[in-house]
Write an enzyme that holds these catalytic residues in place. Structure first.
Site, PDB file in Angstrom:
ATOM      1  N   TYR A 241       0.749  -1.221  -0.042  1.00  0.00           N
ATOM      2  CA  TYR A 241      -0.103  -0.001  -0.159  1.00  0.00           C
ATOM      3  C   TYR A 241       0.967   1.240  -0.067  1.00  0.00           C
ATOM      4  O   TYR A 241       0.796   2.122  -0.512  1.00  0.00           O
ATOM      5  CB  TYR A 241      -1.032   0.044   1.126  1.00  0.00           C
TER       6      TYR A 241
ATOM      7  N   LYS B 115       0.837   3.937  -2.836  1.00  0.00           N
ATOM      8  CA  LYS B 115       0.682   5.364  -2.713  1.00  0.00           C
ATOM      9  C   LYS B 115       1.735   6.513  -2.945  1.00  0.00           C
ATOM     10  O   LYS B 115       1.457   7.710  -3.228  1.00  0.00           O
ATOM     11  CB  LYS B 115      -0.033   5.677  -1.288  1.00  0.00           C
TER      12      LYS B 115
END
Ligand code: NAD
Length: 262
Positions: free
Chosen positions: A147, A151
């Protein structure tokens, strides 16, 4: 001046739930014609109807499916690349499948969305694209390596797209939310101990609501942000400024889901 989106056409990906749904609702309330894009199984048309929007089914990880969805829409003024997920796993237990699924959705899906948005906007030489980044674009929060990488990668797309699309008067910006209450984060919000520790480092002492992110997106998508491109806007209650720990039991107490001064 209140944000006015009258006459604008807008598409929000991953808009059947959570932050995306709040964004779609906010843009529609500001006067835009909104398309809620989500996976077919999430029934985007039904959900869109409840907020005065239209639905379109597509999988952002599937370039062909996404291209077909864009092909049935009018030229777009606003595209919000929001669809994403987070799978919690320690670095050494992050399987190839978890890595691939996360990158496919959060990074490749966002890339496809930006490419198609640019193609839709370029002929009219105007538009606003808003990307869903995160405080995790900067932070190495444990157990979120895929993640966090996805991002952080969103910022690479942000800067490049702002650079390349600026000459067409297409603005590209990102919002970076902190911990927001959605189904994605429900487990954290169900655990008072986790929240107490987490929000100790958040100057406003609490998590955010999807509507608070949606208002920031509406601003960046609107003419109120006419000279803003390539920018990130933290919507995190001050979390990224609060590294030293804002709250302590000496002066405050934690009640259910927020810190408050005594
Ligand atoms: N909730 C938070 O605390 C938080 C914080 C920072 C950033 N974000 C980001 O905000 C975005 C939305 O998160 P959320 O918390 O609202 O999650 P959510 O799970 O409530 O909503 C995600 C939506 O994306 C849709 N989606 C998933 N895969 C898709 C695909 N392949 N194609 C199209 N749609 C798809 C889902 O069906 C769902 O409607 C994500 O990018 C997430 O990383 C969330």
């Amino acid at each position: 001046m209140p944000v006015n989106l009258n006459g604008k056409s807008a598409l929000v990906t991953g808009a059947a739930h959570g932050i995306g749904l709040a964004i779609a609702r906010e843009l529609a309330a500001r006067g835009a014609s909104v398309w809620v894009l989500d996976l077919e199984r999430e029934r985007p048309a039904e959900i869109a109807a409840t907020i005065g929007a239209a639905g379109v089914a597509a999988d952002v990880t599937d370039r062909e499916s996404l291209g077909q969805a864009f092909s049935v829409l009018p030229a777009l003024d606003i595209v919000v690349a929001n669809a994403g997920t987070a799978i919690v796993a320690p670095l050494e237990e992050t399987t190839a499948s978890v890595w691939d699924r996360t990158i496919a959705l959060n990074l490749s899906g966002l890339f496809h969305t930006v490419q198609l948005a640019a193609a839709s906007m370029k002929p009219r030489r105007s538009g606003a694209i808003v990307l869903m980044a995160s405080t995790n674009s900067y932070d190495g929060e444990p157990h979120l390596s895929a993640y966090n990488a996805s991002k952080a990668g969103v910022l690479g797309i942000l800067h490049t797209a702002a650079n390349e699309l600026g000459p067409w008067q297409i603005r590209v910006n990102a919002v970076n939310p902190g911990l927001i209450r959605t189904r994605l984060t429900q487990a954290a919000f169900d655990n008072e101990g986790v929240l107490k520790d987490y929000f100790r480092h958040v100057p406003l002492g609490r998590g955010g609501q999807p509507e608070e992110v949606a208002r920031a997106v509406a601003f960046l998508a609107s003419e109120e942000a006419s000279f803003i491109t390539g920018a990130t806007l933290l919507v995190d209650g001050g979390q990224m400024a609060g590294k030293f720990g804002t709250w302590s039991e000496e002066t405050a107490s934690f009640q259910t889901d927020h810190w408050r001064l005594r």
